[in-house]
Design an enzyme around this catalytic site. Structure first.
Site, mmCIF file in Angstrom:
data_model
loop_
_atom_site.group_PDB
_atom_site.id
_atom_site.type_symbol
_atom_site.label_atom_id
_atom_site.label_comp_id
_atom_site.label_asym_id
_atom_site.label_seq_id
_atom_site.Cartn_x
_atom_site.Cartn_y
_atom_site.Cartn_z
ATOM 1 N N GLY A 15 0.786 -1.243 0.000
ATOM 2 C CA GLY A 15 0.000 0.000 0.000
ATOM 3 C C GLY A 15 0.807 1.276 0.000
ATOM 4 O O GLY A 15 0.267 2.341 0.288
ATOM 5 N N GLN A 42 0.670 -0.813 -6.459
ATOM 6 C CA GLN A 42 -0.552 -1.191 -7.183
ATOM 7 C C GLN A 42 -0.347 -1.437 -8.673
ATOM 8 O O GLN A 42 -0.952 -2.341 -9.239
ATOM 9 C CB GLN A 42 -1.604 -0.100 -6.982
ATOM 10 C CG GLN A 42 -2.938 -0.397 -7.633
ATOM 11 C CD GLN A 42 -3.921 0.740 -7.434
ATOM 12 O OE1 GLN A 42 -3.661 1.671 -6.683
ATOM 13 N NE2 GLN A 42 -5.051 0.662 -8.100
ATOM 14 N N ILE A 94 -4.423 -0.854 2.236
ATOM 15 C CA ILE A 94 -5.015 -0.734 0.896
ATOM 16 C C ILE A 94 -6.508 -0.456 1.013
ATOM 17 O O ILE A 94 -7.210 -1.157 1.756
ATOM 18 C CB ILE A 94 -4.773 -2.047 0.115
ATOM 19 C CG1 ILE A 94 -3.293 -2.152 -0.270
ATOM 20 C CG2 ILE A 94 -5.669 -2.145 -1.104
ATOM 21 C CD1 ILE A 94 -2.919 -3.467 -0.913
ATOM 22 N N TYR A 157 -18.079 9.419 4.390
ATOM 23 C CA TYR A 157 -17.289 8.182 4.356
ATOM 24 C C TYR A 157 -18.073 7.062 3.659
ATOM 25 O O TYR A 157 -17.495 6.174 3.045
ATOM 26 C CB TYR A 157 -16.869 7.787 5.776
ATOM 27 C CG TYR A 157 -15.602 6.964 5.805
ATOM 28 C CD1 TYR A 157 -14.436 7.409 5.181
ATOM 29 C CD2 TYR A 157 -15.578 5.722 6.436
ATOM 30 C CE1 TYR A 157 -13.280 6.654 5.193
ATOM 31 C CE2 TYR A 157 -14.416 4.962 6.458
ATOM 32 C CZ TYR A 157 -13.273 5.424 5.838
ATOM 33 O OH TYR A 157 -12.138 4.668 5.851
ATOM 34 N N LYS A 164 -15.186 -0.910 5.888
ATOM 35 C CA LYS A 164 -14.321 -0.984 7.083
ATOM 36 C C LYS A 164 -15.006 -1.799 8.189
ATOM 37 O O LYS A 164 -14.344 -2.507 8.938
ATOM 38 C CB LYS A 164 -13.965 0.410 7.592
ATOM 39 C CG LYS A 164 -13.069 1.228 6.656
ATOM 40 C CD LYS A 164 -11.702 0.604 6.408
ATOM 41 C CE LYS A 164 -10.744 1.570 5.733
ATOM 42 N NZ LYS A 164 -9.528 0.934 5.231
ATOM 43 N N LEU A 196 -2.969 10.509 -0.158
ATOM 44 C CA LEU A 196 -3.634 10.460 -1.457
ATOM 45 C C LEU A 196 -5.073 9.945 -1.320
ATOM 46 O O LEU A 196 -6.023 10.547 -1.829
ATOM 47 C CB LEU A 196 -2.822 9.534 -2.368
ATOM 48 C CG LEU A 196 -3.090 9.570 -3.851
ATOM 49 C CD1 LEU A 196 -2.749 10.952 -4.406
ATOM 50 C CD2 LEU A 196 -2.244 8.507 -4.560
HETATM 51 P P1 NAD Z 1 -2.654 6.033 0.274
HETATM 52 O O1 NAD Z 1 -3.386 6.564 -0.896
HETATM 53 O O2 NAD Z 1 -1.269 6.464 0.480
HETATM 54 O O3 NAD Z 1 -2.716 4.434 0.306
HETATM 55 C C1 NAD Z 1 -3.791 3.685 -0.233
HETATM 56 C C2 NAD Z 1 -3.153 2.569 -1.007
HETATM 57 O O4 NAD Z 1 -4.134 1.662 -1.514
HETATM 58 C C3 NAD Z 1 -2.350 3.086 -2.220
HETATM 59 O O5 NAD Z 1 -1.015 2.640 -2.143
HETATM 60 C C4 NAD Z 1 -3.059 2.433 -3.411
HETATM 61 O O6 NAD Z 1 -2.161 2.114 -4.449
HETATM 62 C C5 NAD Z 1 -3.619 1.184 -2.731
HETATM 63 N N1 NAD Z 1 -4.641 0.538 -3.558
HETATM 64 C C6 NAD Z 1 -5.855 1.029 -3.937
HETATM 65 N N2 NAD Z 1 -6.447 0.143 -4.783
HETATM 66 C C7 NAD Z 1 -5.585 -0.913 -4.916
HETATM 67 C C8 NAD Z 1 -5.607 -2.115 -5.660
HETATM 68 N N3 NAD Z 1 -6.627 -2.437 -6.479
HETATM 69 N N4 NAD Z 1 -4.540 -2.979 -5.563
HETATM 70 C C9 NAD Z 1 -3.491 -2.669 -4.773
HETATM 71 N N5 NAD Z 1 -3.406 -1.538 -4.046
HETATM 72 C C10 NAD Z 1 -4.438 -0.663 -4.128
HETATM 73 O O7 NAD Z 1 -3.570 6.439 1.545
HETATM 74 P P2 NAD Z 1 -3.496 6.011 3.089
HETATM 75 O O8 NAD Z 1 -4.335 7.015 3.792
HETATM 76 O O9 NAD Z 1 -2.096 5.784 3.505
HETATM 77 O O10 NAD Z 1 -4.312 4.635 3.103
HETATM 78 C C11 NAD Z 1 -3.824 3.437 3.678
HETATM 79 C C12 NAD Z 1 -4.906 2.787 4.520
HETATM 80 O O11 NAD Z 1 -5.136 3.590 5.679
HETATM 81 C C13 NAD Z 1 -6.247 2.615 3.834
HETATM 82 O O12 NAD Z 1 -6.795 1.355 4.210
HETATM 83 C C14 NAD Z 1 -7.073 3.740 4.436
HETATM 84 O O13 NAD Z 1 -8.463 3.475 4.403
HETATM 85 C C15 NAD Z 1 -6.524 3.718 5.847
HETATM 86 N N6 NAD Z 1 -6.825 4.893 6.666
HETATM 87 C C16 NAD Z 1 -6.467 6.154 6.237
HETATM 88 C C17 NAD Z 1 -6.769 7.250 7.033
HETATM 89 C C18 NAD Z 1 -6.427 8.656 6.588
HETATM 90 O O14 NAD Z 1 -6.985 9.611 7.135
HETATM 91 N N7 NAD Z 1 -5.524 8.821 5.641
HETATM 92 C C19 NAD Z 1 -7.419 7.079 8.264
HETATM 93 C C20 NAD Z 1 -7.755 5.784 8.677
HETATM 94 C C21 NAD Z 1 -7.461 4.700 7.866
#
Ligand code: NAD
Length: 269
Positions: A15, A42, A94, A157, A164, A196
């Site tokens: 991810g 990805q 992811i 959301y 989730k 992102l």
């Molecule tokens: P990010 O955009 O950096 O990471 C999301 C990742 O998911 C990316 O690397 C993307 O390439 C990958 N992804 C999406 N579709 C995919 C696919 N088909 N195959 C493989 N990879 C795929 O954003 P982030 O915020 O670091 O997200 C990481 C996790 O943290 C996610 O599960 C997100 O829901 C969770 N999260 C984020 C926050 C926030 O506020 N940023 C809060 C709580 C939870």
């Protein structure tokens, strides 16, 4: 912070999209603590971002994996098996849903986007767990990322909250299924942080501001707050902990939405 907490451990972080990704913060702290870290990205478009980051942490295994493709996850674990034979941890960071449906009403979610959101953001973790089991012959630890929108309504959301919730339920079932193999399964549920993926959520800047104003700590969390908690779950420090959803939060889960200070901003314009 540099420690030897993860010395002699090796595993996979899935991810990383760029240097703001939660996965990257976790990968860096694992490496700083002595772990060997494999990375997946990805697709081709992200390769040029991930390659220099992989170099920074001397990652010798960097593989493409689109979790929507039927064979990608097994292929990744086979490759890792060839090189390392076994692993000790996997981080799954992811998630995906259509930007068009991360605003307005959940009621309007389309069936196509519902299925895609669930497949990428929830089912992929189950598939990862099934493949990881095969090469976690000395036990191990699996960690995914959730968000408080699984437990309560959070503005915009929408279908991601439903995904989730399903992800959090699957953690309990996987923890039971894999416990006999000494494989632990947990999730971090961090407060909002600019990445992102987060930029796709409607009014995200306002959500950050609201969280900062209302959190007990009076600040938003940092990527170091998240990676610190991740190290606990990925190391032997948490050797007796499984099936947990751990909040790295600053407010929502403690004070609840009833205290939302200016709810009008979230009403449909
Ligand atoms: P990010 O955009 O950096 O990471 C999301 C990742 O998911 C990316 O690397 C993307 O390439 C990958 N992804 C999406 N579709 C995919 C696919 N088909 N195959 C493989 N990879 C795929 O954003 P982030 O915020 O670091 O997200 C990481 C996790 O943290 C996610 O599960 C997100 O829901 C969770 N999260 C984020 C926050 C926030 O506020 N940023 C809060 C709580 C939870």
């Amino acid at each position: 912070m540099s420690t030897s907490l993860m010395k002699n451990k090796k595993g996979l972080v899935m991810g990383v999209a760029n240097d703001r990704s939660i996965a990257w913060a976790i990968a860096k702290s694992l490496s700083n603590s002595g772990a060997k870290v494999a990375l997946t990205y990805q697709g081709e478009a992200l390769k040029k971002r991930v390659t220099p980051l992989a170099k920074e942490i001397n990652s010798s295994i960097v593989l493409e994996c689109n979790v929507e493709n039927d064979n990608d996850i097994p292929k990744v674990f086979n490759e890792i098996k060839k090189k390392w034979k076994t692993i000790d941890f996997v981080v799954h960071a992811i998630a995906f849903s259509s930007r068009e449906e991360l605003k307005g009403k959940y009621l309007n979610t389309t069936k196509d986007n519902f299925k895609k959101t669930m497949a990428i953001s929830c089912y992929s973790f189950t598939e990862v767990a099934r493949e990881a089991e095969k090469i976690m012959t000395n036990g191990g630890t699996l960690l995914t990322l959730s968000y408080f929108g699984s437990e309560r309504f959070m503005p915009h959301y929408n279908v991601m909250g439903i995904a989730k919730s399903a992800l959090e339920a699957s953690i309990k079932y996987l923890a039971k299924d894999l416990g006999k193999k000494k494989i632990r399964v947990n999730a971090l549920s961090p407060g909002p942080i600019k990445t992102l993926a987060a930029s796709a959520i409607g009014d995200f800047n306002y959500i950050l501001k609201w969280n900062e104003n209302n959190s007990p700590l009076k600040r938003n969390i940092t990527s170091e707050d998240i990676s610190g908690s991740a190290l606990y779950f990925l190391s032997d420090l948490s050797s007796g902990v499984t099936g947990e959803i751990h909040h790295v939060d600053s407010g929502y889960n403690i004070i609840g939405m009833k205290d939302l200070d200016s709810p009008d901003i979230f009403e449909e314009k």
